[in-house]
Design a protein around this motif. Structure first.
Motif, PDB file in Angstrom:
ATOM      1  N   ARG A  11      16.103 -69.445 -22.881  1.00  0.00           N
ATOM      2  CA  ARG A  11      15.408 -68.151 -22.978  1.00  0.00           C
ATOM      3  C   ARG A  11      15.154 -67.642 -21.565  1.00  0.00           C
ATOM      4  NH1 ARG A  11       9.988 -68.824 -25.257  1.00  0.00           N
ATOM      5  NH2 ARG A  11       9.236 -68.255 -23.202  1.00  0.00           N
ATOM      6  N   HIS A  38       8.524 -65.053 -24.025  1.00  0.00           N
ATOM      7  CA  HIS A  38       8.603 -65.232 -25.486  1.00  0.00           C
ATOM      8  C   HIS A  38       8.701 -63.861 -26.168  1.00  0.00           C
ATOM      9  CE1 HIS A  38       7.861 -66.711 -29.500  1.00  0.00           C
ATOM     10  NE2 HIS A  38       6.726 -66.051 -29.581  1.00  0.00           N
ATOM     11  N   LEU A  81       9.387 -78.242 -38.182  1.00  0.00           N
ATOM     12  CA  LEU A  81       8.631 -77.859 -39.374  1.00  0.00           C
ATOM     13  C   LEU A  81       9.059 -78.666 -40.601  1.00  0.00           C
ATOM     14  CD1 LEU A  81       8.838 -73.991 -38.936  1.00  0.00           C
ATOM     15  CD2 LEU A  81       6.718 -75.314 -38.953  1.00  0.00           C
ATOM     16  N   ASN A 106      16.789 -72.505 -27.480  1.00  0.00           N
ATOM     17  CA  ASN A 106      16.598 -71.844 -26.178  1.00  0.00           C
ATOM     18  C   ASN A 106      15.602 -72.625 -25.314  1.00  0.00           C
ATOM     19  OD1 ASN A 106      14.083 -71.240 -27.193  1.00  0.00           O
ATOM     20  ND2 ASN A 106      14.398 -69.032 -27.291  1.00  0.00           N
ATOM     21  N   ALA A 140       9.502 -73.124 -27.201  1.00  0.00           N
ATOM     22  CA  ALA A 140       8.829 -72.534 -28.352  1.00  0.00           C
ATOM     23  C   ALA A 140       7.526 -71.980 -27.780  1.00  0.00           C
ATOM     24  CB  ALA A 140       8.550 -73.581 -29.419  1.00  0.00           C
ATOM     25  N   MET A 141       7.457 -70.696 -27.634  1.00  0.00           N
ATOM     26  CA  MET A 141       6.393 -70.032 -26.871  1.00  0.00           C
ATOM     27  C   MET A 141       6.356 -70.701 -25.494  1.00  0.00           C
ATOM     28  SD  MET A 141       3.750 -69.350 -30.006  1.00  0.00           S
ATOM     29  CE  MET A 141       2.955 -67.865 -29.509  1.00  0.00           C
ATOM     30  N   GLY A 193       5.378 -63.844 -41.579  1.00  0.00           N
ATOM     31  CA  GLY A 193       5.402 -64.386 -40.220  1.00  0.00           C
ATOM     32  C   GLY A 193       5.528 -65.901 -40.209  1.00  0.00           C
ATOM     33  N   VAL A 194       5.692 -66.493 -41.381  1.00  0.00           N
ATOM     34  CA  VAL A 194       5.721 -67.961 -41.463  1.00  0.00           C
ATOM     35  C   VAL A 194       7.108 -68.468 -41.099  1.00  0.00           C
ATOM     36  CG1 VAL A 194       5.348 -69.979 -42.944  1.00  0.00           C
ATOM     37  CG2 VAL A 194       3.960 -67.926 -43.255  1.00  0.00           C
ATOM     38  N   LEU A 195       7.202 -69.095 -39.945  1.00  0.00           N
ATOM     39  CA  LEU A 195       8.494 -69.637 -39.518  1.00  0.00           C
ATOM     40  C   LEU A 195       8.940 -70.731 -40.481  1.00  0.00           C
ATOM     41  CD1 LEU A 195       7.999 -69.883 -35.662  1.00  0.00           C
ATOM     42  CD2 LEU A 195       9.244 -68.168 -36.948  1.00  0.00           C
ATOM     43  N   GLY A 207      14.946 -71.244 -34.352  1.00  0.00           N
ATOM     44  CA  GLY A 207      14.708 -71.847 -33.040  1.00  0.00           C
ATOM     45  C   GLY A 207      14.502 -73.356 -33.136  1.00  0.00           C
ATOM     46  N   GLU A 208      14.563 -74.024 -31.983  1.00  0.00           N
ATOM     47  CA  GLU A 208      14.389 -75.494 -32.008  1.00  0.00           C
ATOM     48  C   GLU A 208      12.945 -75.846 -32.368  1.00  0.00           C
ATOM     49  OE1 GLU A 208      14.303 -73.823 -29.234  1.00  0.00           O
ATOM     50  OE2 GLU A 208      12.475 -74.603 -28.334  1.00  0.00           O
ATOM     51  N   GLY A 209      12.008 -74.911 -32.075  1.00  0.00           N
ATOM     52  CA  GLY A 209      10.625 -75.156 -32.484  1.00  0.00           C
ATOM     53  C   GLY A 209      10.540 -75.291 -33.998  1.00  0.00           C
ATOM     54  N   CYS A 210      11.345 -74.481 -34.700  1.00  0.00           N
ATOM     55  CA  CYS A 210      11.351 -74.513 -36.177  1.00  0.00           C
ATOM     56  C   CYS A 210      11.902 -75.835 -36.698  1.00  0.00           C
ATOM     57  CB  CYS A 210      12.185 -73.371 -36.730  1.00  0.00           C
ATOM     58  SG  CYS A 210      11.516 -71.753 -36.339  1.00  0.00           S
ATOM     59  N   HIS A 212      17.830 -65.970 -37.198  1.00  0.00           N
ATOM     60  CA  HIS A 212      16.602 -66.189 -36.420  1.00  0.00           C
ATOM     61  C   HIS A 212      16.096 -64.821 -35.953  1.00  0.00           C
ATOM     62  CE1 HIS A 212      13.716 -68.073 -33.920  1.00  0.00           C
ATOM     63  NE2 HIS A 212      14.354 -67.976 -32.782  1.00  0.00           N
ATOM     64  N   TYR A 213      14.785 -64.647 -35.824  1.00  0.00           N
ATOM     65  CA  TYR A 213      14.275 -63.320 -35.438  1.00  0.00           C
ATOM     66  C   TYR A 213      14.816 -62.881 -34.083  1.00  0.00           C
ATOM     67  CZ  TYR A 213      10.705 -66.327 -33.181  1.00  0.00           C
ATOM     68  OH  TYR A 213      10.061 -67.294 -32.457  1.00  0.00           O
TER      69      TYR A 213
HETATM   70  C1  LIG Z   1       4.761 -71.846 -39.459  1.00  0.00           C
HETATM   71  C2  LIG Z   1       4.508 -71.132 -38.147  1.00  0.00           C
HETATM   72  N1  LIG Z   1       3.975 -71.824 -37.108  1.00  0.00           N
HETATM   73  C3  LIG Z   1       3.719 -71.193 -35.934  1.00  0.00           C
HETATM   74  C4  LIG Z   1       3.982 -69.855 -35.787  1.00  0.00           C
HETATM   75  C5  LIG Z   1       3.669 -69.155 -34.466  1.00  0.00           C
HETATM   76  N2  LIG Z   1       4.912 -68.957 -33.677  1.00  0.00           N
HETATM   77  C6  LIG Z   1       5.559 -67.772 -33.680  1.00  0.00           C
HETATM   78  S1  LIG Z   1       6.943 -67.798 -32.736  1.00  0.00           S
HETATM   79  C7  LIG Z   1       6.698 -69.429 -32.336  1.00  0.00           C
HETATM   80  C8  LIG Z   1       7.677 -70.151 -31.454  1.00  0.00           C
HETATM   81  C9  LIG Z   1       8.900 -70.533 -32.208  1.00  0.00           C
HETATM   82  O1  LIG Z   1       9.762 -71.224 -31.344  1.00  0.00           O
HETATM   83  P1  LIG Z   1      11.280 -71.453 -31.697  1.00  0.00           P
HETATM   84  O2  LIG Z   1      11.432 -71.834 -33.124  1.00  0.00           O
HETATM   85  O3  LIG Z   1      11.824 -72.417 -30.700  1.00  0.00           O
HETATM   86  O4  LIG Z   1      11.958 -70.012 -31.527  1.00  0.00           O
HETATM   87  P2  LIG Z   1      12.051 -69.110 -30.200  1.00  0.00           P
HETATM   88  O5  LIG Z   1      10.868 -68.178 -30.224  1.00  0.00           O
HETATM   89  O6  LIG Z   1      12.057 -70.025 -29.033  1.00  0.00           O
HETATM   90  O7  LIG Z   1      13.327 -68.358 -30.335  1.00  0.00           O
HETATM   91  C10 LIG Z   1       5.528 -69.916 -32.913  1.00  0.00           C
HETATM   92  C11 LIG Z   1       5.011 -71.282 -32.732  1.00  0.00           C
HETATM   93  C12 LIG Z   1       4.532 -69.161 -36.903  1.00  0.00           C
HETATM   94  N3  LIG Z   1       4.832 -67.853 -36.829  1.00  0.00           N
HETATM   95  N4  LIG Z   1       4.796 -69.818 -38.066  1.00  0.00           N
END
Ligand SMILES: Cc1ncc(C[n+]2csc(CCOP(=O)(O)OP(=O)(O)O)c2C)c(N)n1
Length: 322
Positions: free
Chosen positions: A234, A238, A145, A169, A172-173, A109-111, A139-142, A57-58
């Motif tokens: 977190r 962000h 997807l 964490n 997500a943002m 930059g595509v998660l 991340g849990e935001g991912c 994860h980044y």
């Molecule tokens: C496909 C995609 N959707 C949205 C974004 C914009 N974006 C960048 S970071 C982020 C939050 C990601 O949250 P999470 O996966 O929980 O990781 P965290 O930052 O909390 O470690 C978003 C929505 C992106 N880069 N790629």
């Protein structure tokens, strides 16, 4: 899993390095710090074999690459966008490490792209009949997807040697995880794919390490993929310059008390493997080593025409003909 005394100390050094890296780089406005989340990358990527692929994860990727042998000055040059970085400064904030280290970077930059690439690495290990595994964190935001669902389903049906680690964490943002999913745990999503889903304390490096090692052994012996959710928090914005006004300050403070580095240090002190004076000397030496590498990277040249010129963007006539 059993962790030898020398491995416990190595793990501690990586945890400390990760903390110092995250604190130092977290001051850069655009950097995504992993302060307080270090136990997830360190516990996950420690103890793998040389041929295994990791796709970190980044948040925490720099120390993950360092653990695989990448050079800190070059990694920092990537964060600063310098010509000496792995991608010659073409991408400021670069966390793409050379594939020779078997580290899959975030090439766009595509998660979610790293989830697909790690699944592909696992498929290649299967096709090549190697016993390598791929370990990917996100991340849990991912986990909302399409790439997450499609790849885990594919890996489950083909029994691919891959371990999926959700570094939860809780944000997500500015979006709280409870606002973006109805299931109570990311680990529960594994039920839908018919694979094991395990939730661990993401602020306990040994708990993370043990869960991942078990999943890695399972994957290596053709047992198929596992989804592990490491629950953490977190404790920063962000990115470096963001104030997390959407968080609850009491909640954040309560998570700071579960600091993974302090907990691990206490554990090692209770085993008489470490004492506070040695820990503080180690921290000073680590910070000095990192700032020396950072100073070199800061003095490195900005990319110019040689790195960014047209011959870097367009194929040569020979290559185009090929
Ligand atoms: C496909 C995609 N959707 C949205 C974004 C914009 N974006 C960048 S970071 C982020 C939050 C990601 O949250 P999470 O996966 O929980 O990781 P965290 O930052 O909390 O470690 C978003 C929505 C992106 N880069 N790629």
């Amino acid at each position: 899993v059993d962790v030898s005394q020398s491995d416990l100390l190595t793990l501690y050094r990586f945890m400390l390095t990760a903390r110092c890296v995250e604190e130092m780089l977290g001051k850069l406005p655009g950097f995504h710090p992993a302060v307080g989340e270090e136990a997830v990358p360190i516990g996950s990527f420690f103890g793998l074999k040389e041929g295994d692929y990791i796709a970190p994860h980044y948040r925490g990727a720099i120390t993950a690459a360092y653990m695989r042998g990448a050079d800190l000055r070059t990694l920092f040059a990537g964060v600063l966008g310098k010509a000496t970085s792995h991608n010659l400064g073409r991408f400021r904030g670069d966390i793409c490490m050379p594939i020779a280290y078997r580290v899959i970077g975030m090439y766009s930059g595509v998660l979610g792209s790293t989830i697909s690439l790690a699944t592909g690495a696992a498929l290649s290990a299967r096709v090549l009949r190697s016993d390598n595994v791929a370990v990917v964190s996100f991340g849990e935001g991912c986990s909302n997807l399409g790439a997450f669902h499609e790849n885990i389903n594919l890996a489950a049906t083909l029994d691919l040697p891959v371990v999926y680690i959700c570094q939860n964490n809780q944000f997500a943002m500015s979006t709280r995880a409870t606002q973006s999913m109805r299931c109570s745990s990311v680990a529960d999503r594994a039920i839908g794919y018919g694979i094991p889903g395990i939730r661990v304390d993401g602020n306990d490096v040994l708990a993370v390490h043990s869960a991942v090692q078990k999943a890695v052994s399972r994957a290596r012996s053709h047992g198929g993929p596992t989804l592990i959710e490491a629950l953490t928090y977190r404790v920063s914005g962000h990115y470096g310059s963001e104030q997390p006004t959407y968080q609850n300050a009491d909640e954040r403070e309560s998570w700071k008390k579960r600091d993974p580095l302090a907990r691990f240090q206490n554990h090692l002190e209770s085993l008489a493997l470490l004492d506070p004076a040695t820990a503080s000397q180690l921290a000073d030496a680590t910070r000095a080593m990192l700032s020396a590498a950072m100073n070199l990277a800061r003095a490195d040249p900005e990319p110019g025409h040689a790195e960014l010129g047209e011959h870097q963007l367009f194929a040569t006539p020979q290559a185009a003909a090929f």
